[in-house]
Design an enzyme around this catalytic site. Structure first.
Site, PDB file in Angstrom:
ATOM      1  N   ASP A   1       1.217  -8.505   1.638  1.00  0.00           N
ATOM      2  CA  ASP A   1       1.757  -7.279   2.591  1.00  0.00           C
ATOM      3  C   ASP A   1       1.980  -8.776   4.074  1.00  0.00           C
ATOM      4  O   ASP A   1       1.517  -8.148   5.328  1.00  0.00           O
ATOM      5  CB  ASP A   1       1.136  -6.185   3.098  1.00  0.00           C
ATOM      6  CG  ASP A   1       1.458  -5.170   3.982  1.00  0.00           C
ATOM      7  OD1 ASP A   1       2.826  -4.982   3.676  1.00  0.00           O
ATOM      8  OD2 ASP A   1       0.989  -4.758   4.089  1.00  0.00           O
TER       9      ASP A   1
ATOM     10  N   GLY B   1      -1.992   2.192   9.864  1.00  0.00           N
ATOM     11  CA  GLY B   1      -1.294   1.567   8.346  1.00  0.00           C
ATOM     12  C   GLY B   1      -1.460   2.766   7.614  1.00  0.00           C
ATOM     13  O   GLY B   1      -1.199   3.839   7.925  1.00  0.00           O
TER      14      GLY B   1
END
Length: 1400
Positions: free
Chosen positions: A1074, A959
């Site tokens: 997101d 990430g």
């Protein structure tokens, strides 16, 4: 290290892994090699390979990897650096490869700046002149004025035809991005891009650079050059100068100094005696102004017409620079129709103190340094508006001789008497002009030189603030206070050498900077300036090394005194970091070639040249890649020139000696130094300070310590390498020994085989010989038999009958008579005949005896041969067992050796197996309790209840902000996903933990679950539900259909899983922010249930929650990655600090524009995900990531792939609307007909039928009302825009009785239908659903009556089993019926209560 296409595929385009592997193989540290160079090598290789590779023809993976790399922060610098290196060194080989690479860059959206961020009105009014009536008011805002010069520069560059590559690339950039680009061009010496961007071409005829010396005859300088100075910061001054000097050889002479910028000062001083003549000329010129104005008006009208034409031609939204403030009053540049789009405005420059009217043109700098401007032509209104901004910004006075337009401030009088003069007639104007001219000339003659200098400096101080921090401001500032061009060059190059308190400037050593000008104009300078290192001027500048080398060599070429060479060498000794620098072999070769070209050097210093050439050839052959030390090069040159280096003496004393007034040498440029502003006190202070302090000693100690450290590091590396090599050698030796041990028995076997083959060959030869002998014996026996036969025949003849004898006697008598006749012929005597007759029987007997003897001898020989053969056979029989024994002994020995080796190998294997068994025994508990094993090696981590391994094979995902997700175990039992996050991002961590805890407590079945949390000094670890794969993985690996089939769900049901998760978030005032296919994960029932049951002790749960919510259906979708989500308290708005970048194309316009984000952000992302799911990996804004953001900004949607499913198109189109207010809520999404069940669809059909009935009743006629008619026509949705309109096309192309089996479905019905009316179709469907049992009973009766029922009856019978099958039948025959009714009834949803639940 070159990378193969196969290697890149093996690593699945993971360039970071490739880079790590490269570092490991070459034993390099991270500082010694750059990750960026690895990536660029791979990308260039892929650009070359992929177009010809049939296996990987699509190259989609490459493009995605390329743009992921392009989005990193070092992309522009890397591309420019690589482009410059490839084009300068190997242009013939690599141009084609990089053209492919650069063609992708042109389409990139990495530096995308929305064109709408700029004020479109300002652009149109200032730069796109569509008509001459576009006026700019005088009361413009300050912000618009401040950005004028920046936009003027960028637009003048973007309109340049020669810079099409960069202009297309930076079409939507702002001025700051252009400055960043230019800084990178300067940093990496990308001269080719600089030429294309700023139009620096020698061969261009239209835009040729005209840079000449700033003298009285010609005062022209290129606007492009000065624009470069405008947008260049001080830090990058040296690379800028190299680019400029390479393309403009006379630039150094045209640098403005005090004499060139403030004009005509020296000219006026030299012509003081001719002032009266000048005044008369001025008066004459002023008298002729009226005539000139008439002509100029005509020219200006033509100019305006041309501007309009050019603007009409360029009306495609491109910003064009219509004019430039430079010009030449020549007839060829009249404003006719064939003139270029650059409209030059001729103007004259007037100084308030010195009136000059004879000049016809002016350069760019004098335009800004003059205090007022007068135009000899009519000024365009729009052009004048822009000049008005300049007047406001810099305080200039502007005046035009045009009758039509005059600026309110009168130029001719600086006091308050100007306005009245402008309104008088032409004669009065001329008189006033003459008076003013005379007054100005008188003032000029009366002013003192000191006052002039002060005023000039005051005017220049104003200009210093223009573009502060750029090179142009430095030019203005230094020209105002110093007299020498060397100061300006020194400032442009950033060569403020050393500490100004006690070290002098190199530029002060030469008069008018001749030497440095010579070195900059050299044809080899461009290679020497290419230093990859770069530092700001305040630090040590390694880029000065080539300048110093050439300056030193130039001293030789100009035959200067050797004392100057000593000064250079002393400077290097004072700046030892520079002295210890190095140059490449190519630079060294350029120095040698430069020296060869100098005739004076070749004559006087041939020995030095030969030595340098020998050193160059030696280094080129043995170590071409290693740099050459500067101190060695200077030492070689210095020894040959006999110029001693002051190593042990005080350096400053030598410099002080040079500056003494007693030092006078007419041949030395130092003789002019006393006239310069040299502060000897500072040098003496430096001397005293250096004598008192041991500064140099400290520097030497520090350098020694650095050397020791570097040596130690090198030794450690050598030792490590030696150890590794020893281990490798040992392994190789062991392998060789093993191979030899295996090869020895093989060699023996081969030797034995050879022996056996030889023996076999010998035996074969013996057999052949025996066969030959036997054949000979047989032949002899045959001969003996023939002889015996002959003898037997003779005996038989003797025993024959007397008749035969008589016959024989008669024959013999005949023979005798013949013999006698012969004897007579031969004249033989009778006694001889008798002797012959007597000898015949004797001869016969002798022959017989001889034959017998031969026969006996042959028999004896045969017997002997047989005996010999027997003996040989016996000997062979005796020898064979001996040979066998020998071979068996050898084989036994080999077997023993092989067994020993096998035993050794077995021992080794057993040891390995024992080690593995030990590991397995140690991890048996983990095996029994979890689904996978964690190997406890160097990367093993155990933190609290978490255990995992940091190997790359154990990484589940990556990430932002350095976040990693590992596969691990919680409490030694439960497999979990462990998310490792850095503590530096605590706000995000707390946010995610807060969201996860609340969601876990609420028991959402479509959200990832929080299990536990641990932390250490650097990281925080979150335990989450361990999922299988993501939606993106299923699509990219072609496993989506397999997943759908194994899930037992339909595609709509799986989509509903995702929507339910988003609904759960929004119901608790959480915005995800997101959502994308990577964050949609899959989870199976067994795994989820096991994890939930085992973690019940840790996880808080609601006692009042339903049992069904704890269980997921088989293979469901869940939502993960809440790192960017926001818990809402007061409203549904989200103000997250870490805003998504929007690079994946799953964020709406408001995210890209950094506006506040609401729940509608998730709706937009969800719409893109649904399209991705329904189309198996496609995107509504295009699959090319390059243009997704661009299409989102312009709302360019393409839903043609869902044209067969209009319900999905309708829903997704509303969800991805550019206007967030038009997007539905998550509840509206769930209530859309796409997700209705059978019951709700039947209810909707009943409601539609009720409206049709009510409309019939209200219309008073028989179904002729507008509503029922509108049902018959098609309602079309546009798949590429928001505009929707009904069309006159019928909904069904044929009557509906031909689409369905009306005969069998209407059995027993007495109702009558109009087959061209949709309202009757609705009534028929409703009747069939309500009475399907009765219809089925009648059909079964028909089947019983028929002996062989038809297939149609059987099919209809199966359809009528339940309402679901019936509705499915009608939907398959008329696919878009529900959508058609839904859109047609939407207008009436507010009028009828029973329709509200279908639309809210």
């Amino acid at each position: 290290m070159n990378f193969n296409f196969e290697q890149i595929l093996e690593y699945n385009f993971d360039f970071k892994k490739l880079h790590k592997n490269k570092l490991k193989n070459n034993n390099l540290s991270e500082n010694e090699d750059d990750y960026a160079t690895t990536v660029i090598e791979c990308l260039i290789h892929l650009c070359e390979v992929i177009p010809t590779n049939k296996i990987y023809s699509g190259a989609n993976k490459f493009i995605s990897c390329f743009y992921e790399f392009m989005n990193e922060r070092f992309i522009e610098t890397l591309v420019l650096e690589f482009y410059d290196l490839m084009t300068t060194d190997n242009s013939k080989v690599t141009t084609g490869i990089f053209d492919q690479f650069f063609s992708l860059i042109k389409k990139s959206d990495i530096i995308y700046k929305s064109f709408y961020e700029w004020d479109s009105n300002i652009l149109e009014n200032r730069f796109i002149f569509k008509n001459n009536n576009n006026n700019i008011d005088g009361d413009d805002d300050d912000g618009n004025e401040d950005d004028y010069f920046g936009r003027f520069s960028i637009l003048s560059i973007l309109e340049d035809d020669n810079s099409h590559i960069i202009s297309n690339y930076f079409k939507f950039t702002n001025y700051e991005r252009l400055e960043d680009l230019w800084i990178m061009i300067c940093h990496y010496q990308a001269t080719d891009i600089a030429k294309a961007l700023f139009n620096l071409y020698y061969d261009s005829k239209e835009d040729c650079i005209s840079v000449f010396a700033s003298d009285d005859n010609n005062n022209k300088i290129s606007i492009s050059i000065l624009r470069i100075l405008e947008i260049t910061s001080i830090e990058f001054s040296l690379p800028v100068l190299t680019v400029i000097v390479e393309n403009t050889p006379n630039f150094l002479n045209s640098i403005p100094t005090k004499t060139s910028m403030l004009g005509m000062k020296f000219k006026l001083h030299n012509n003081n005696n001719n002032n009266n003549n000048n005044n008369n000329n001025n008066n004459n010129n002023n008298n002729n102004n009226n005539n000139n104005n008439n002509n100029n008006n005509n020219n200006n009208n033509n100019n305006n017409n041309n501007i309009n034409k050019n603007n009409n031609d360029n009306g495609n939204g491109k910003a064009e620079n219509i004019y430039r403030l430079s010009g030449d009053c020549k007839e060829k540049e009249k404003y006719d129709n064939n003139y270029s789009r650059e409209t030059e405005i001729p103007f004259k420059v007037f100084d308030t103190k010195f009136l000059i009217t004879t000049m016809e043109c002016s350069d760019y700098i004098r335009f800004f340094t003059s205090s007022s401007i007068i135009f000899n032509t009519e000024v365009n209104q729009t052009c004048y508006d822009d000049l008005k901004l300049i007047q406001k910004r810099l305080g200039f006075l502007i005046y035009s001789n045009s009758n039509k337009f005059t600026y309110p401030f009168d130029f001719w009088n600086n006091n308050n008497n100007n306005n009245n003069n402008n309104n008088n007639n032409n004669n009065n104007n001329n008189n006033n002009n003459n008076n003013n001219n005379n007054n100005n000339n008188n003032n000029n003659n009366n002013n003192n030189n000191n006052n002039n200098n002060k005023n000039d400096d005051d005017e220049l101080e104003k200009l210093v603030e223009y573009r502060k921090g750029s090179l142009i401001s430095l030019v203005f500032s230094f020209a105002g206070y110093r007299f020498f061009s060397s100061y300006i060059i020194e400032n442009l190059t950033g060569t403020n050498i050393g500490n100004p308190n006690y070290v002098f400037d190199i530029s002060e050593l030469m008069t008018d900077f001749e030497i440095i000008r010579g070195l900059l104009l050299s044809k080899y300078f461009s290679i020497l300036f290419k230093s990859r290192k770069f530092t700001v001027p305040t630090l040590t500048r390694s880029t000065l090394i080539p300048i110093l080398i050439f300056a030193f060599i130039s001293n030789i070429s100009y035959d200067m005194n050797c004392n100057i060479a000593n000064v250079y060498l002393n400077y290097l000794l004072l700046n030892r970091e520079l002295y210890k620098g190095s140059i490449s072999i190519s630079q060294f070769g350029c120095i040698v070639n430069y020296l060869k070209c100098q005739n004076e050097i070749e004559k006087q210093y041939s020995g030095c040249l030969k030595l340098l050439e020998g050193l160059y050839n030696h280094k080129k052959e043995k170590s071409p890649n290693e740099p050459y030390r500067i101190d060695l090069l200077f030492g070689v040159i210095n020894d040959r020139l006999k110029a001693p280096i002051f190593i042990n003496k005080d350096k400053y004393e030598s410099l002080y000696f040079v500056y003494q007034e007693d030092y006078q040498n007419p041949s030395d440029p130092f003789r002019v130094l006393p006239t310069r502003s040299v502060d000897l006190s500072k040098i003496s202070e430096g001397i005293s300070r250096m004598k008192n302090d041991d500064f140099l000693n400290e520097l030497e100690k520090e350098e020694k310590q650095k050397k020791l450290k570097t040596k130690q590091k090198k030794k450690i590396k050598k030792l490590e390498n030696e150890k590794k090599q020893k281990v490798l050698q040992q392994d190789k030796q062991q392998e060789k020994e093993k191979k030899q041990n295996y090869q020895q028995p093989q060699d023996l076997q081969q030797h034995n085989l050879k022996i056996q083959t030889q023996q076999q060959q010998q035996q074969q030869q013996q057999q052949q010989q025996q066969q030959q002998q036997q054949q000979q014996q047989q032949q002899q026996q045959q001969q003996q038999q023939q002889q015996q036969q002959q003898q037997s025949q003779q005996q038989q003849q003797q025993q024959q009958s007397p008749q035969q004898q008589s016959q024989q006697q008669s024959q013999q008598s005949q023979q005798k008579s013949q013999q006698q006749s012969q004897q007579k012929s031969q004249q033989q005597s009778p006694p001889q005949q008798q002797q012959q007759q007597s000898q015949q029987p004797q001869q016969q007997s002798q022959q017989q005896s001889q034959q017998k003897q031969k026969h006996q001898k042959q028999q004896q020989q045969q017997k002997q041969e047989k005996q010999q053969q027997k003996q040989e056979k016996q000997q062979q029989k005796q020898e064979k067992p001996q040979q066998k024994q020998q071979l068996e002994n050898q084989i036994k020995n080999l077997k023993i050796e092989i067994k020993k080796e096998e035993e050794n190998n077995k021992e080794i294997k057993n040891k390995k197996e024992e080690v593995e068994k030990e590991k397995e025994e140690n991890n048996k508990e983990i095996k029994s309790k979890s689904e996978f094993i964690i190997v406890e090696d160097e990367d093993f981590v155990s933190i609290g209840k978490f255990k995992f391994n940091r190997n790359e094979s154990n990484i589940l995902g990556r990430g932002s902000n350095g976040t990693l997700v590992f596969k691990g175990i919680w409490s030694d039992k439960i497999p979990v996903a462990i998310k490792q996050m850095q503590k530096a991002f605590n706000p995000l961590i707390n946010k995610e933990v807060e969201a996860l805890i609340t969601l876990t407590n609420k028991n959402c079945s479509n959200m990832i679950r929080y299990i536990d949390k641990e932390e250490d000094k650097h990281f925080v670890y979150l335990g989450l539900t361990l999922c299988d794969v993501s939606l993106q993985y299923l699509v990219e690996n072609g496993k989506l259909n397999e997943f759908i089939n194994s899930s037992g769900k339909s595609l709509n049901e799986l989509a509903k899983d995702i929507i339910n998760g988003v609904q759960f978030l929004h119901s608790h005032d959480i915005v995800h922010n997101d959502l994308n296919p990577r964050n949609i994960l899959t989870l199976s029932t067994n795994k989820n249930n096991n994890n939930n049951n085992k973690s019940n002790n840790k996880i808080k749960s609601n006692n009042n929650s339903n049992n069904n919510s704890n269980n997921n259906s088989n293979n469901s979708f869940i939502i993960s990655d809440l790192g960017l989500s926001k818990m809402e308290v007061e409203s549904s708005y989200s103000f997250t600090t870490n805003v998504p970048t929007g690079q994946g194309g799953y964020h709406p316009v408001e995210v890209l524009q950094s506006k506040r984000m609401t729940k509608s952000v998730d709706i937009f992302s969800l719409g893109c995900i649904l399209f991705y799911l329904f189309t198996n990996g496609q995107h509504p804004f295009g699959n090319d990531k390059l243009f997704r953001i661009y299409n989102i900004m312009l709302n360019k949607v393409n839903l043609e792939l869902l044209g067969h499913n209009l319900l999905a198109c309708d829903l997704i189109k509303s969800m991805i609307s550019n206007d967030e207010s038009k997007r539905p809520t998550i509840e509206n999404v769930l209530n859309h007909p796409l997700f209705w069940n059978v019951e709700k669809k039947i209810q909707f059909i009943d409601a539609a039928l009720n409206i049709c009935k009510e409309s019939n009743n209200s219309g008073g006629g028989g179904g002729g009302n507008k509503f029922n008619k509108s049902l018959n026509y098609l309602f079309v949705i546009s798949l590429s825009s928001d505009y929707i309109e009904p069309k006159s096309e019928p909904f069904l192309k044929q009557t509906w009785d031909k689409l369905i089996d009306i005969n069998n479905l209407s059995i027993g019905s007495t109702s009558q239908y109009q087959y061209d009316q949709i309202k009757d179709l609705i009534r028929f469907i409703r009747n069939t659903i309500v009475h399907h049992k009765d219809i089925k009973r009648l059909i079964q009766q028909q089947q019983q009556q028929q002996k062989q029922p038809t297939i149609e009856l059987q099919f209809i019978n199966n359809i009528l089993t339940n309402q679901d099958s019936i509705l499915f039948y009608f939907e398959s025959k008329i696919p878009n019926l529900i959508y058609h009714l839904y859109k047609q009834l939407k207008e009436y949803s507010s009028s009828f209560d029973y329709l509200i639940k279908f639309y809210n």
